[in-house]
Design a protein around this motif. Structure first.
Motif, PDB file in Angstrom:
ATOM      1  N   GLU A  56       0.815  -1.213   0.000  1.00 31.47           N
ATOM      2  CA  GLU A  56       0.000   0.000   0.000  1.00 31.47           C
ATOM      3  C   GLU A  56       0.850   1.266   0.000  1.00 31.47           C
ATOM      4  OE1 GLU A  56      -2.537  -0.492   3.374  1.00 31.47           O
ATOM      5  OE2 GLU A  56      -4.044  -1.634   2.263  1.00 31.47           O
ATOM      6  N   LEU A  57       2.143   1.125   0.310  1.00 36.52           N
ATOM      7  CA  LEU A  57       3.022   2.294   0.274  1.00 36.52           C
ATOM      8  C   LEU A  57       3.170   2.791  -1.158  1.00 36.52           C
ATOM      9  CD1 LEU A  57       5.922   1.128   2.638  1.00 36.52           C
ATOM     10  CD2 LEU A  57       4.066   2.702   3.194  1.00 36.52           C
ATOM     11  N   LYS A  58       3.106   4.080  -1.333  1.00 35.14           N
ATOM     12  CA  LYS A  58       3.204   4.668  -2.676  1.00 35.14           C
ATOM     13  C   LYS A  58       4.643   5.014  -3.045  1.00 35.14           C
ATOM     14  CE  LYS A  58      -1.479   6.598  -2.452  1.00 35.14           C
ATOM     15  NZ  LYS A  58      -2.060   5.479  -3.199  1.00 35.14           N
ATOM     16  N   TYR A  59       5.501   5.191  -2.046  1.00 32.49           N
ATOM     17  CA  TYR A  59       6.875   5.591  -2.312  1.00 32.49           C
ATOM     18  C   TYR A  59       7.843   4.789  -1.436  1.00 32.49           C
ATOM     19  CZ  TYR A  59       4.209   9.617  -3.984  1.00 32.49           C
ATOM     20  OH  TYR A  59       3.279  10.421  -4.613  1.00 32.49           O
ATOM     21  N   ASN A  60       9.076   4.671  -1.930  1.00 30.65           N
ATOM     22  CA  ASN A  60      10.206   4.143  -1.146  1.00 30.65           C
ATOM     23  C   ASN A  60       9.984   2.738  -0.587  1.00 30.65           C
ATOM     24  OD1 ASN A  60      11.573   6.638  -1.475  1.00 30.65           O
ATOM     25  ND2 ASN A  60      10.428   7.482   0.271  1.00 30.65           N
ATOM     26  N   ARG A  61       9.276   1.903  -1.310  1.00 29.54           N
ATOM     27  CA  ARG A  61       9.025   0.550  -0.808  1.00 29.54           C
ATOM     28  C   ARG A  61      10.317  -0.212  -0.540  1.00 29.54           C
ATOM     29  NH1 ARG A  61       4.373  -1.706  -4.855  1.00 29.54           N
ATOM     30  NH2 ARG A  61       2.676  -0.312  -4.201  1.00 29.54           N
ATOM     31  N   SER A  62      11.250  -0.115  -1.463  1.00 29.31           N
ATOM     32  CA  SER A  62      12.496  -0.865  -1.306  1.00 29.31           C
ATOM     33  C   SER A  62      13.264  -0.416  -0.070  1.00 29.31           C
ATOM     34  CB  SER A  62      13.364  -0.708  -2.561  1.00 29.31           C
ATOM     35  OG  SER A  62      14.575  -1.432  -2.416  1.00 29.31           O
ATOM     36  N   ALA A  63      13.343   0.891   0.134  1.00 21.94           N
ATOM     37  CA  ALA A  63      14.062   1.425   1.295  1.00 21.94           C
ATOM     38  C   ALA A  63      13.371   0.996   2.590  1.00 21.94           C
ATOM     39  CB  ALA A  63      14.137   2.945   1.217  1.00 21.94           C
ATOM     40  N   VAL A  64      12.056   1.025   2.583  1.00 21.42           N
ATOM     41  CA  VAL A  64      11.290   0.601   3.756  1.00 21.42           C
ATOM     42  C   VAL A  64      11.530  -0.884   4.031  1.00 21.42           C
ATOM     43  CG1 VAL A  64       8.950   0.142   4.596  1.00 21.42           C
ATOM     44  CG2 VAL A  64       9.507   2.372   3.621  1.00 21.42           C
ATOM     45  N   TYR A  65      11.482  -1.697   2.990  1.00 21.64           N
ATOM     46  CA  TYR A  65      11.665  -3.140   3.141  1.00 21.64           C
ATOM     47  C   TYR A  65      13.010  -3.449   3.789  1.00 21.64           C
ATOM     48  CZ  TYR A  65      12.517  -8.011   1.884  1.00 21.64           C
ATOM     49  OH  TYR A  65      12.828  -9.355   1.926  1.00 21.64           O
ATOM     50  N   TRP A  66      14.077  -2.864   3.278  1.00 21.19           N
ATOM     51  CA  TRP A  66      15.400  -3.188   3.806  1.00 21.19           C
ATOM     52  C   TRP A  66      15.614  -2.602   5.196  1.00 21.19           C
ATOM     53  CZ3 TRP A  66      17.655  -7.170   2.102  1.00 21.19           C
ATOM     54  CH2 TRP A  66      17.489  -7.570   0.775  1.00 21.19           C
ATOM     55  N   ASP A  67      14.965  -1.483   5.483  1.00 22.83           N
ATOM     56  CA  ASP A  67      15.048  -0.933   6.834  1.00 22.83           C
ATOM     57  C   ASP A  67      14.349  -1.863   7.825  1.00 22.83           C
ATOM     58  OD1 ASP A  67      15.813   1.342   8.596  1.00 22.83           O
ATOM     59  OD2 ASP A  67      13.649   1.478   8.892  1.00 22.83           O
ATOM     60  N   LYS A  68      13.208  -2.373   7.413  1.00 21.26           N
ATOM     61  CA  LYS A  68      12.478  -3.302   8.290  1.00 21.26           C
ATOM     62  C   LYS A  68      13.271  -4.595   8.498  1.00 21.26           C
ATOM     63  CE  LYS A  68       7.970  -5.584   8.852  1.00 21.26           C
ATOM     64  NZ  LYS A  68       7.821  -5.264  10.283  1.00 21.26           N
ATOM     65  N   ILE A  69      13.858  -5.113   7.432  1.00 20.25           N
ATOM     66  CA  ILE A  69      14.696  -6.313   7.543  1.00 20.25           C
ATOM     67  C   ILE A  69      15.807  -6.086   8.559  1.00 20.25           C
ATOM     68  CG2 ILE A  69      16.493  -7.636   6.337  1.00 20.25           C
ATOM     69  CD1 ILE A  69      13.860  -8.743   5.585  1.00 20.25           C
ATOM     70  N   GLU A  70      16.488  -4.969   8.450  1.00 24.06           N
ATOM     71  CA  GLU A  70      17.607  -4.686   9.356  1.00 24.06           C
ATOM     72  C   GLU A  70      17.135  -4.554  10.797  1.00 24.06           C
ATOM     73  OE1 GLU A  70      21.120  -4.434   8.656  1.00 24.06           O
ATOM     74  OE2 GLU A  70      20.182  -5.674   7.124  1.00 24.06           O
ATOM     75  N   LYS A  71      16.004  -3.889  10.994  1.00 20.76           N
ATOM     76  CA  LYS A  71      15.492  -3.702  12.357  1.00 20.76           C
ATOM     77  C   LYS A  71      15.079  -5.034  12.983  1.00 20.76           C
ATOM     78  CE  LYS A  71      13.917   1.098  12.634  1.00 20.76           C
ATOM     79  NZ  LYS A  71      14.516   1.738  11.483  1.00 20.76           N
ATOM     80  N   LEU A  72      14.390  -5.861  12.221  1.00 20.57           N
ATOM     81  CA  LEU A  72      13.968  -7.157  12.753  1.00 20.57           C
ATOM     82  C   LEU A  72      15.163  -8.061  13.032  1.00 20.57           C
ATOM     83  CD1 LEU A  72      10.867  -7.846  10.476  1.00 20.57           C
ATOM     84  CD2 LEU A  72      10.845  -7.169  12.883  1.00 20.57           C
ATOM     85  N   ALA A  73      16.122  -8.079  12.116  1.00 17.59           N
ATOM     86  CA  ALA A  73      17.315  -8.908  12.302  1.00 17.59           C
ATOM     87  C   ALA A  73      18.107  -8.463  13.529  1.00 17.59           C
ATOM     88  CB  ALA A  73      18.189  -8.868  11.055  1.00 17.59           C
ATOM     89  N   SER A  74      18.232  -7.163  13.703  1.00 18.37           N
ATOM     90  CA  SER A  74      18.942  -6.626  14.859  1.00 18.37           C
ATOM     91  C   SER A  74      18.256  -7.027  16.159  1.00 18.37           C
ATOM     92  CB  SER A  74      19.016  -5.100  14.765  1.00 18.37           C
ATOM     93  OG  SER A  74      19.568  -4.545  15.934  1.00 18.37           O
ATOM     94  N   THR A  75      16.927  -7.003  16.150  1.00 15.40           N
ATOM     95  CA  THR A  75      16.163  -7.412  17.337  1.00 15.40           C
ATOM     96  C   THR A  75      16.365  -8.887  17.635  1.00 15.40           C
ATOM     97  OG1 THR A  75      14.490  -5.726  16.879  1.00 15.40           O
ATOM     98  CG2 THR A  75      13.866  -7.515  18.365  1.00 15.40           C
ATOM     99  N   ILE A  76      16.215  -9.735  16.625  1.00 16.48           N
ATOM    100  CA  ILE A  76      16.384 -11.174  16.814  1.00 16.48           C
ATOM    101  C   ILE A  76      17.769 -11.495  17.360  1.00 16.48           C
ATOM    102  CG2 ILE A  76      16.573 -13.376  15.571  1.00 16.48           C
ATOM    103  CD1 ILE A  76      14.314 -12.320  13.726  1.00 16.48           C
ATOM    104  N   ALA A  77      18.777 -10.777  16.868  1.00 15.95           N
ATOM    105  CA  ALA A  77      20.156 -11.019  17.303  1.00 15.95           C
ATOM    106  C   ALA A  77      20.341 -10.780  18.802  1.00 15.95           C
ATOM    107  CB  ALA A  77      21.113 -10.137  16.514  1.00 15.95           C
ATOM    108  N   GLN A  78      19.456  -9.978  19.407  1.00 10.45           N
ATOM    109  CA  GLN A  78      19.599  -9.630  20.822  1.00 10.45           C
ATOM    110  C   GLN A  78      18.767 -10.491  21.761  1.00 10.45           C
ATOM    111  OE1 GLN A  78      19.541  -5.212  21.528  1.00 10.45           O
ATOM    112  NE2 GLN A  78      19.211  -5.123  19.329  1.00 10.45           N
ATOM    113  N   ILE A  79      17.834 -11.267  21.209  1.00  6.66           N
ATOM    114  CA  ILE A  79      16.947 -12.060  22.065  1.00  6.66           C
ATOM    115  C   ILE A  79      17.743 -13.186  22.744  1.00  6.66           C
ATOM    116  CG2 ILE A  79      14.912 -13.544  22.141  1.00  6.66           C
ATOM    117  CD1 ILE A  79      13.895 -12.075  19.634  1.00  6.66           C
TER     118      ILE A  79
END
Length: 349
Positions: A56-79
């Motif tokens: 549903e995002l109209k702009y910057n989908r790719s940037a959003v996707y990779w930012d979300k990937i990095e944030k989730l991966a960083s979180t998992i790494a700390q659990i």
């Protein structure tokens, strides 16, 4: 009691305490995390992924996707890092679109070194959201996996909900079974949708029965976003887990998250309601029973990973999980759920 006897007892106590402190334990973190609409940016004509916040995002989908990937991966790494000194040995995940997004996740700089394997099936969910299991190959060796659909009907109409994923394998040298869940949502209201989750719970009962037909003393872990709290009927009337370890019988489950819920802890918030939908439940073989016998893997602690950075810091949702998407836009957050995890420990010889 004479002074000599008292001194002798004190000496024995001190020796036992010293030996207990000298014991070393293997610690493995088992976790679950709802990744909140982890969709890629490519339209899949076979599913309704257009309804996902990412599409549903109209702009910057790719940037959003990779930012979300990095944030989730960083979180998992700390659990679980605090005690196990590494990211989870095993982590179940929900709300993922396909295997591709999981491959991007485990290849992130935060997780790459831990060499995660992936077990994933495409489920019949209309939006295309699935559950999956990630595991560090050096700790867990899966030997069997299968999916089960609850086959839920509302009248004559089938409800296309997520599969339940069963994975069996060796945690180090101990055979365990894991069932990853994402039960039907509360869409239409809790009462109206309640029977759907009760049927999903009954599917777990059938899976457990199937496991125990081959292994009466099986070590089983149920995990997931159950879309129900520990006190709801799907738990109390169907799964019937025990709230206290001392009450767990051979064929019972133990839910360490019920006491947390009763104390006011939560894993998500919606419309000013705090809920604890995300849990891990364990079978009797993983409960120490108060005997402190850790000669094989037993649960040491159950936790919610609710670090401050995972919560919204301002506005009307301050203190809620810092979600990724809101009002059709990207917030820069992580997920609308907190991860949950348990420590399994055993004494090293």
């Amino acid at each position: 009691m004479s002074t000599k006897i008292m001194l002798f007892v004190l000496l024995l106590t001190n020796i036992y305490a010293a030996r207990s402190q000298d014991k070393k334990y293997a610690i493995r973190t088992i976790a679950f995390y709802n990744l909140e609409n982890l969709f890629d940016t490519i339209n899949d004509p076979t599913i309704n992924d257009e309804a996902s916040p990412m599409m549903e995002l109209k702009y910057n989908r790719s940037a959003v996707y990779w930012d979300k990937i990095e944030k989730l991966a960083s979180t998992i790494a700390q659990i679980g890092l605090e005690k196990s000194k590494t990211s989870p040995a095993i982590i179940g995940v929900a709300e993922v679109e396909n295997r591709s997004v999981l491959e991007d996740l485990v290849k992130s700089k935060h997780l790459l070194k831990n060499n995660y394997g992936i077990i994933h099936y495409d489920s019949p969910d209309k939006r295309g959201i699935d559950v999956a299991l990630l595991y560090q190959k050096k700790y867990f060796n899966p030997v069997f996996h299968e999916v089960f659909n609850p086959n839920i009907y509302r009248g004559n109409r089938k409800v296309f909900t997520r599969d339940q994923l069963l994975v069996s394998g060796y945690l180090d040298d101990e055979f365990i079974h894991l069932i990853v869940n994402h039960w039907p949502s509360r869409s239409g209201g809790e009462a109206k949708s309640r029977p759907l989750r009760e049927k999903a719970a009954y599917q777990n009962v059938k899976i457990i029965k199937k496991i125990r037909e081959k292994d009466a003393d099986a070590k089983i872990i149920l995990m997931g976003d159950f879309n129900d709290d520990p006190i709801n009927a799907s738990f109390k009337k169907v799964l019937k887990p025990k709230r206290k370890k001392k009450n767990v019988g051979k064929n019972d489950l133990y839910n360490p998250y019920e006491n947390m819920y009763r104390k006011g802890f939560n894993t998500l918030a919606y419309r000013d309601n705090l809920n604890l939908f995300d849990m891990l439940l364990i079978s009797a073989g993983l409960v120490d029973g108060g005997e402190k016998d850790f000669s094989s893997y037993k649960m040491f602690q159950a936790k919610i990973f609710n670090k401050r950075f995972l919560s919204d810091s301002k506005g009307k949702y301050k203190g809620y999980p810092f979600r990724s998407f809101s009002n059709g836009g990207y917030t820069g957050g992580y997920s609308d759920h907190y991860p949950v995890y348990i420590y399994l420990i055993r004494e090293e010889l």
